[in-house]
Design an enzyme around this catalytic site. Structure first.
Site, PDB file in Angstrom:
ATOM      1  N   HIS A   4      -5.884 -15.165   8.899  1.00 24.93           N
ATOM      2  CA  HIS A   4      -4.900 -14.075   8.956  1.00 24.93           C
ATOM      3  C   HIS A   4      -5.396 -12.866   9.756  1.00 24.93           C
ATOM      4  O   HIS A   4      -4.846 -11.775   9.631  1.00 24.93           O
ATOM      5  CB  HIS A   4      -4.505 -13.652   7.541  1.00 24.93           C
ATOM      6  CG  HIS A   4      -3.968 -14.780   6.719  1.00 24.93           C
ATOM      7  ND1 HIS A   4      -2.801 -15.452   7.062  1.00 24.93           N
ATOM      8  CD2 HIS A   4      -4.434 -15.391   5.603  1.00 24.93           C
ATOM      9  CE1 HIS A   4      -2.588 -16.420   6.175  1.00 24.93           C
ATOM     10  NE2 HIS A   4      -3.562 -16.407   5.283  1.00 24.93           N
ATOM     11  N   ARG A  59       0.875 -11.609   4.914  1.00 21.34           N
ATOM     12  CA  ARG A  59       2.333 -11.774   4.984  1.00 21.34           C
ATOM     13  C   ARG A  59       2.967 -11.299   6.292  1.00 21.34           C
ATOM     14  O   ARG A  59       4.174 -11.413   6.474  1.00 21.34           O
ATOM     15  CB  ARG A  59       2.980 -11.102   3.772  1.00 21.34           C
ATOM     16  CG  ARG A  59       2.525 -11.823   2.483  1.00 21.34           C
ATOM     17  CD  ARG A  59       3.257 -11.361   1.270  1.00 21.34           C
ATOM     18  NE  ARG A  59       4.685 -11.591   1.370  1.00 21.34           N
ATOM     19  CZ  ARG A  59       5.555 -11.159   0.462  1.00 21.34           C
ATOM     20  NH1 ARG A  59       5.129 -10.491  -0.591  1.00 21.34           N
ATOM     21  NH2 ARG A  59       6.841 -11.387   0.606  1.00 21.34           N
ATOM     22  N   PRO A  68       0.829  -1.216   0.000  1.00 23.33           N
ATOM     23  CA  PRO A  68       0.000   0.000   0.000  1.00 23.33           C
ATOM     24  C   PRO A  68       0.861   1.263   0.000  1.00 23.33           C
ATOM     25  O   PRO A  68       1.842   1.349   0.728  1.00 23.33           O
ATOM     26  CB  PRO A  68      -0.798  -0.108   1.309  1.00 23.33           C
ATOM     27  CG  PRO A  68      -0.714  -1.537   1.708  1.00 23.33           C
ATOM     28  CD  PRO A  68       0.580  -2.052   1.165  1.00 23.33           C
ATOM     29  N   GLU A  69       0.508   2.212  -0.861  1.00 26.51           N
ATOM     30  CA  GLU A  69       1.210   3.500  -0.923  1.00 26.51           C
ATOM     31  C   GLU A  69       0.240   4.567  -0.415  1.00 26.51           C
ATOM     32  O   GLU A  69      -0.830   4.247   0.084  1.00 26.51           O
ATOM     33  CB  GLU A  69       1.675   3.761  -2.364  1.00 26.51           C
ATOM     34  CG  GLU A  69       2.612   2.663  -2.874  1.00 26.51           C
ATOM     35  CD  GLU A  69       3.092   2.876  -4.311  1.00 26.51           C
ATOM     36  OE1 GLU A  69       3.230   4.032  -4.743  1.00 26.51           O
ATOM     37  OE2 GLU A  69       3.319   1.864  -4.994  1.00 26.51           O
TER      38      GLU A  69
END
Ligand SMILES: [Zn+2]
Length: 283
Positions: free
Chosen positions: A99, A118, A2-3
């Site tokens: 998750h 992740r 994500p930016e």
């Protein structure tokens, strides 16, 4: 990863949906994502607290609690925040509950869930932002900040005249929030090759890059950010970002340049894929 546009999309969603909600309890399933303090202290300090303003600096989300503690969240590679989770999980089978690493249960029974496939996401709870300065103080200016003027952009470029422009844009210590997707888009739209040295850029080219940083980011935020092929990005409602469909150069290798028709090429720069039009972006 994500930016700025994706993180801003999440910030806006949280501000709209969880502001003023009171945390009944927090459940931590993977304690390594909590950087500061210990999991036990984290749970004790958020219990009974209300969420106030939700801010952002670069890629960090800063949630102010009514205790004056600040909950700081970095989404890492694949972190997402889902609210209200109990409704969203039914409509999106792609979000795997295995998750879900941190769950906030509010007094009204709704849940805010941090899900991260992740596990590169990082969460901090601090009373003073100084406690994590070693991470956040290295961050440069947020390009949506009022202080990010064209004059300021020229000043910071002047400090790194020998750098390549793309590396400069992605180094978080100068400008924070641009990553590989948006650095590629900005340079393509400005017709600048990513390996151009800053000292080689003329005044007009700098003006163009500055303008494209602002406009690409604003357009991407309007579209709820980008969810690119192999990534997990979702807004708080579990929806994918739509800017992926408007990307002009990123991940378009072999497809025609929309300005001149030449096929887009891929080059590796510092281990990352750079997409360029060899005609429109000359070295
Ligand atoms: Zn072209």
């Amino acid at each position: 990863m994500p930016e700025l546009p994706e993180v801003e999309t999440v910030r806006r969603g949280l501000q709209k949906k969880v502001r003023d909600k009171e945390i009944k309890e927090a459940i931590i399933k993977v304690s390594k994502i909590i950087q500061i303090p210990s999991a036990e202290e984290f749970i004790a300090r958020v219990k009974g607290k209300k969420i106030r303003e939700v801010d952002r600096r670069g890629k960090y989300i800063i949630i102010h609690l009514d205790s004056k503690d600040k909950l700081i969240i970095h989404l890492g590679m694949t972190g997402i925040l889902i609210y209200p989770y109990e409704e969203t999980k039914i409509i999106d089978q792609e979000i795997n509950p295995k998750h879900n690493h941190l769950i906030f249960i509010f007094t009204d029974g709704t849940q805010l869930v941090f899900n991260d496939v992740r596990k590169f996401g990082k969460i901090y709870l601090v009373s003073d932002l100084k406690e994590i300065e070693k991470n956040i103080s290295k961050l440069g200016i947020d390009p949506l900040d009022e202080g990010f003027t064209e004059e300021f952009f020229r000043q910071i470029l002047n400090k790194k005249k020998n750098s390549k422009i793309k590396s400069f844009l992605m180094k978080q210590e100068f400008i924070t929030g641009l990553g590989n997707i948006y650095a590629n888009e900005v340079l393509y739209r400005a017709n600048i090759h990513p390996l151009r040295t800053i000292s080689s850029l003329n005044s007009e080219e700098i003006k163009k890059i500055y303008g494209e940083i602002k406009s690409v980011l604003m357009e991407a935020i309007e579209c709820g950010g980008s969810t690119v092929a192999d990534e997990a990005f979702r807004d708080v409602n579990g929806k994918k970002g739509k800017f992926s469909q408007k990307l002009q150069v990123y991940a378009r290798e072999g497809e025609p340049c929309i300005k001149c028709g030449r096929p887009i090429e891929i080059i590796r720069i510092e281990g990352r894929s750079s997409f360029i039009c060899p005609q429109c972006q000359r070295l």
